[in-house]
Design a protein around this motif. Structure first.
Motif, PDB file in Angstrom:
ATOM      1  N   UNK A   1       0.857  -1.171   0.025  1.00  0.00           N
ATOM      2  CA  UNK A   1      -0.015   0.096  -0.035  1.00  0.00           C
ATOM      3  C   UNK A   1       1.007   1.074  -0.046  1.00  0.00           C
ATOM      4  N   UNK A   2       0.666   2.271  -1.006  1.00  0.00           N
ATOM      5  CA  UNK A   2       1.543   3.422  -1.033  1.00  0.00           C
ATOM      6  C   UNK A   2       0.358   4.615  -1.116  1.00  0.00           C
TER       7      UNK A   2
ATOM      8  N   UNK B   1       3.507   5.490   3.652  1.00  0.00           N
ATOM      9  CA  UNK B   1       2.921   6.702   3.586  1.00  0.00           C
ATOM     10  C   UNK B   1       2.774   7.274   4.832  1.00  0.00           C
ATOM     11  N   UNK B   2       2.335   8.692   4.865  1.00  0.00           N
ATOM     12  CA  UNK B   2       2.052   9.437   6.113  1.00  0.00           C
ATOM     13  C   UNK B   2       0.729  10.133   6.039  1.00  0.00           C
TER      14      UNK B   2
ATOM     15  N   UNK C   1       7.786   7.334   2.489  1.00  0.00           N
ATOM     16  CA  UNK C   1       9.267   6.881   1.730  1.00  0.00           C
ATOM     17  C   UNK C   1       9.199   7.613   0.293  1.00  0.00           C
ATOM     18  N   UNK C   2      10.147   7.967  -0.308  1.00  0.00           N
ATOM     19  CA  UNK C   2      10.133   8.522  -1.463  1.00  0.00           C
ATOM     20  C   UNK C   2      11.143   8.188  -2.484  1.00  0.00           C
ATOM     21  N   UNK C   3      11.234   8.529  -3.796  1.00  0.00           N
ATOM     22  CA  UNK C   3      12.176   8.224  -4.782  1.00  0.00           C
ATOM     23  C   UNK C   3      12.432   6.799  -4.722  1.00  0.00           C
ATOM     24  N   UNK C   4      13.841   6.536  -4.701  1.00  0.00           N
ATOM     25  CA  UNK C   4      14.457   5.195  -4.942  1.00  0.00           C
ATOM     26  C   UNK C   4      13.897   4.028  -3.802  1.00  0.00           C
TER      27      UNK C   4
ATOM     28  N   UNK D   1      11.851   0.883  -4.526  1.00  0.00           N
ATOM     29  CA  UNK D   1      12.686  -0.338  -3.795  1.00  0.00           C
ATOM     30  C   UNK D   1      11.461  -1.211  -3.007  1.00  0.00           C
ATOM     31  N   UNK D   2      10.895  -0.602  -2.033  1.00  0.00           N
ATOM     32  CA  UNK D   2      10.081  -1.161  -1.350  1.00  0.00           C
ATOM     33  C   UNK D   2       9.004  -1.942  -2.556  1.00  0.00           C
TER      34      UNK D   2
END
Length: 329
Positions: free
Chosen positions: A156-157, A189-190, A213-216, A220-221
């Motif tokens: 989930x993002x 996410x937040x 979390x952002x970018x790479x 990656x996740x």
């Protein structure tokens, strides 16, 4: 607010009106010699209304871009929605986010040949580049860092707020885990629901709540996942997921954003009809995870989705719409 400076553009100022700044006035139209004015369809932009009311007296055509309606409105007959419908027809052209917006406008009586569907998107190429840059050791490191051991990982993002239906997500995830012993859930996410989400997941160490979390790092996740789990509101996250080959599994939630139109049920993702039953959602996910051939096909179709709805394709559709609007008598 997203802003960009280009040498061939002229910035127009927006002024907040009222103590809370909920209303806006965009100035600068009088300084422009334009053939086409494209404005956002927002009730709070007061400067739109004189443009629309007087557009027959202007040298410029006036166009809207937007959703057509508030897809999250719990009351489609509210004063705000009636006001939006009233003005929706009073433009010379429409730039619609998706075909759902176009269908809504046609239902309102707007001419279909004066609508450009530009298919709203995000920069999928950036996600593809970051994904291509991941090495096997990078993936192993991420797996180890977050103590992920299973093969069947759901991702989930997104923002953590009420319409994402996090209670439903955790309830369904526990049911999936009962049916697929190595299932793990990663939540990226937040938002205002982060603390409550952590309480909901207490005692289940296979649920990894990793925060924003952002970018790479985000990519990656996502690379560890098999499916993208979002039983609540689906928006542009569907394209990030699809770029990573993750089919979105959602429900027939009545308040999705217009980008839900990109999901073809059973082809590049799934829409579980009973949107209020976590057991039905979990059963659909379990069946999919057990059907490796079906899952692989759905993942392939998700990647095709990301190619079709790239930001480059969106820009081309929008540009063609501008040319069509300008050419219309």
């Amino acid at each position: 607010m997203d802003t960009v400076e280009l040498p061939w553009t002229q910035r127009m100022r927006s002024y907040a009106i009222g103590s809370r700044g909920k209303l806006l006035w965009q100035s600068g139209f009088s300084d422009l010699t334009a053939d086409l004015l494209i404005v956002g369809q927002e009730n709070r932009i007061l400067s739109n209304y004189p443009l629309q009311a007087l557009r027959r007296l202007l040298t410029a055509k006036v166009a809207y871009f937007g959703h057509g309606r508030n897809f999250q409105s719990r009351n489609p007959n509210s004063r705000a929605e009636r006001w939006k419908r009233f003005w929706a027809n009073k433009v010379d052209w429409w730039f619609a986010y998706t075909h759902q917006t176009k269908s809504h406008l046609i239902d309102l009586g707007y001419p279909p040949d004066q609508i450009t569907v530009f298919e709203n998107s995000v920069d999928t190429a950036e996600v593809q580049t970051l994904s291509a840059g991941l090495s096997a050791s990078d993936v192993d490191r991420i797996r180890s860092e977050f103590d992920l051991n299973g093969r069947n990982i759901g991702i989930f993002v997104g923002g953590l707020y009420e319409d994402k239906r996090l209670d439903f997500l955790i309830d369904a995830a526990k049911r999936i885990r009962a049916g697929v012993h190595d299932f793990e859930l990663v939540i990226v996410g937040g938002g205002p629901e982060l603390s409550r989400l952590r309480r909901l997941a207490e005692g289940n160490d296979w649920i990894k709540i990793v925060g924003p979390r952002f970018g790479a790092e985000k990519v990656g996740l996502m690379s560890l996942g098999q499916i993208f789990l979002m039983p609540g509101l689906v928006g542009l996250a569907i394209l990030d997921a699809a770029t990573m080959g993750l089919p979105t599994i959602t429900t027939d939630f009545p308040y999705h954003s217009p980008e839900i139109a990109y999901l073809e049920d059973g082809v590049n993702g799934m829409i579980v009809a009973d949107w209020q039953d976590p057991a039905a959602y979990a059963a659909a996910v379990i069946d999919l995870l057990r059907d490796q051939a079906g899952l692989a096909s759905m993942q392939d179709e998700a990647r095709k989705l990301a190619d079709r709805y790239s930001i480059e394709a969106m820009a081309e559709r929008f540009a063609n719409g501008v040319l069509e609007a300008l050419a219309r008598p």
